[in-house]
Scaffold this motif. Sequence first.
Motif, PDB file in Angstrom:
ATOM      1  N   SER A 233       2.591  -1.634   9.636  1.00  0.00           N
ATOM      2  CA  SER A 233       2.182  -0.031  10.427  1.00  0.00           C
ATOM      3  C   SER A 233       2.560   0.837   9.840  1.00  0.00           C
ATOM      4  O   SER A 233       1.486   2.112   9.960  1.00  0.00           O
ATOM      5  N   ILE A 234       3.532   0.330   8.682  1.00  0.00           N
ATOM      6  CA  ILE A 234       4.242   1.946   7.675  1.00  0.00           C
ATOM      7  C   ILE A 234       2.316   1.545   6.577  1.00  0.00           C
ATOM      8  O   ILE A 234       1.486   3.322   6.027  1.00  0.00           O
ATOM      9  N   ALA A 235       1.938   1.167   6.032  1.00  0.00           N
ATOM     10  CA  ALA A 235       1.293   0.972   5.538  1.00  0.00           C
ATOM     11  C   ALA A 235      -0.505   1.124   6.138  1.00  0.00           C
ATOM     12  O   ALA A 235      -0.982   2.129   5.200  1.00  0.00           O
ATOM     13  N   GLU A 236      -0.979   0.944   7.057  1.00  0.00           N
ATOM     14  CA  GLU A 236      -1.658   1.755   8.021  1.00  0.00           C
ATOM     15  C   GLU A 236      -1.799   2.750   8.370  1.00  0.00           C
ATOM     16  O   GLU A 236      -2.608   3.372   8.056  1.00  0.00           O
ATOM     17  N   ALA A 237      -0.525   3.091   8.192  1.00  0.00           N
ATOM     18  CA  ALA A 237      -0.555   5.148   8.543  1.00  0.00           C
ATOM     19  C   ALA A 237      -0.495   6.028   7.394  1.00  0.00           C
ATOM     20  O   ALA A 237      -1.104   6.745   6.981  1.00  0.00           O
ATOM     21  N   ALA A 238       0.218   4.705   6.222  1.00  0.00           N
ATOM     22  CA  ALA A 238      -0.551   5.176   5.139  1.00  0.00           C
ATOM     23  C   ALA A 238      -2.350   5.280   4.133  1.00  0.00           C
ATOM     24  O   ALA A 238      -2.872   5.790   3.709  1.00  0.00           O
ATOM     25  N   ALA A 239      -2.381   4.142   4.371  1.00  0.00           N
ATOM     26  CA  ALA A 239      -3.992   4.052   4.413  1.00  0.00           C
ATOM     27  C   ALA A 239      -4.499   4.990   4.370  1.00  0.00           C
ATOM     28  O   ALA A 239      -6.008   5.376   4.460  1.00  0.00           O
ATOM     29  N   LYS A 240      -4.235   5.152   6.346  1.00  0.00           N
ATOM     30  CA  LYS A 240      -5.199   6.487   7.061  1.00  0.00           C
ATOM     31  C   LYS A 240      -5.120   7.886   6.778  1.00  0.00           C
ATOM     32  O   LYS A 240      -5.705   8.609   6.155  1.00  0.00           O
ATOM     33  N   ALA A 241      -3.610   8.000   5.974  1.00  0.00           N
ATOM     34  CA  ALA A 241      -3.614   8.672   5.087  1.00  0.00           C
ATOM     35  C   ALA A 241      -4.135   9.183   3.562  1.00  0.00           C
ATOM     36  O   ALA A 241      -3.689  10.699   3.637  1.00  0.00           O
ATOM     37  N   GLY A 242      -4.340   8.168   2.893  1.00  0.00           N
ATOM     38  CA  GLY A 242      -4.434   8.647   1.743  1.00  0.00           C
ATOM     39  C   GLY A 242      -3.583   8.408   1.009  1.00  0.00           C
ATOM     40  O   GLY A 242      -4.228   8.320  -0.234  1.00  0.00           O
ATOM     41  N   ALA A 243      -2.701   8.686   1.411  1.00  0.00           N
ATOM     42  CA  ALA A 243      -1.108   7.980   0.228  1.00  0.00           C
ATOM     43  C   ALA A 243      -1.418   6.812  -0.291  1.00  0.00           C
ATOM     44  O   ALA A 243      -1.238   5.947  -0.253  1.00  0.00           O
ATOM     45  N   LYS A 244      -0.193   6.951  -1.124  1.00  0.00           N
ATOM     46  CA  LYS A 244      -0.783   5.804  -1.738  1.00  0.00           C
ATOM     47  C   LYS A 244       0.781   5.245  -1.234  1.00  0.00           C
ATOM     48  O   LYS A 244       1.566   5.345  -0.857  1.00  0.00           O
ATOM     49  N   PHE A 245       1.119   3.993  -2.006  1.00  0.00           N
ATOM     50  CA  PHE A 245       2.309   3.114  -1.256  1.00  0.00           C
ATOM     51  C   PHE A 245       3.025   2.267  -2.496  1.00  0.00           C
ATOM     52  O   PHE A 245       2.697   1.714  -2.919  1.00  0.00           O
ATOM     53  N   THR A 246       4.017   1.988  -2.362  1.00  0.00           N
ATOM     54  CA  THR A 246       4.679   1.150  -2.515  1.00  0.00           C
ATOM     55  C   THR A 246       5.898   0.717  -2.021  1.00  0.00           C
ATOM     56  O   THR A 246       6.395   1.953  -1.107  1.00  0.00           O
ATOM     57  N   HIS A 247       6.038  -0.767  -1.812  1.00  0.00           N
ATOM     58  CA  HIS A 247       6.536  -1.215  -0.612  1.00  0.00           C
ATOM     59  C   HIS A 247       7.947  -2.055  -1.474  1.00  0.00           C
ATOM     60  O   HIS A 247       7.159  -3.060  -2.663  1.00  0.00           O
ATOM     61  N   ILE A 248       9.116  -2.264  -1.001  1.00  0.00           N
ATOM     62  CA  ILE A 248      10.073  -2.812  -1.738  1.00  0.00           C
ATOM     63  C   ILE A 248      10.536  -4.135  -0.752  1.00  0.00           C
ATOM     64  O   ILE A 248      10.815  -4.469   0.281  1.00  0.00           O
TER      65      ILE A 248
END
Length: 326
Positions: free
Chosen positions: A104-119
């Motif tokens: 869900s966090i990744a979907e929101a980030a993708a929608k917002a066009g934000a870069k993403f780092t996941h631990i």
Amino acid sequence: MTVNNLPPLVTVFGGSGFVGRHVVRTLVKRGYRVRVAVRRPDLAGFLLPAGYVGQISLVQANLRYRQSIDRAVEGAAHVVNCVGILFESGRNTFDAIQDTGARSIAEAAAKAGAKFTHISAIGADANSGSSYARSKGRAEASILSLIPDAVILRPSIVFGPEDNFFNRFAAMARQLPALPLIGGGKTKLQPVYVEDVAEVVGRSVDGTLTPGTTYELGGAEVMTFRDCLETVLRVTCRDRALISLPFGIASTIGSIASMIPFVKPPVTADQVELLKSDNVVSENAIKEGRTLCGLGIRPVVPGSILASYLVHFRPQGQFTGSGKAA
């Protein structure tokens, strides 16, 4: 990139947790504005003094409610997911938090066009016998399908002042006459210092890591489970027996302990499953430079840090003389 002459905004999910709080401080030192997304903002105020006035903001977000996630991500240039659990409790299951929640966090980030780092974690595998590792593995696949240039970080056991590994066994040594060597204590671990993990997150947000890459973060030493317990006993000046406990028996004990209401078991059946496999950096990651050393970071040695926060588990705390055991 700046907006209206302001530094970039980074949203950190789980920013008040063990790893998250160190990530927040690292990002603040780099000059970023940080939005900390947590379930209980009222309990995260201790983070605010880490930055200048207004540099850190707190926002309520629950991974089970997508609207709260979208609000937390809005306007962010980068999103960091530090959310993870070691125990399942009620609706906070591995699947809900570490799989569905991360997606869900990744979907929101993708929608917002934000870069993403996941631990994530070393051992993440969608086909693992461990529910924890399966949820981590499925999350990685979902994230990369949504954001192909996301950076995945897989630390080994993370240690530091608020850790749930060395602290847990130090507490057990204070109360019990013996500690369990699960599976004979032969499992190999590579404890990594929380500040080293936070530094890699900082570099990911800086954009200096390779997009779409999975990094494996192991510490300076490969230690067996026995080594870890012996280190705890030495640092805390405790004289305790180490009793070998077969995986089957340890799993049964963990299952029974998990059924006791309002009590965190010393070890769960799922954690016993994890201990059946070594938790160290892979040879491929070493060859390809996807490690701390490959990034030019010299890992902190556990022995140089543990005494600084395990000292209160000694019989007389800081006043316990060296060599004295109880």
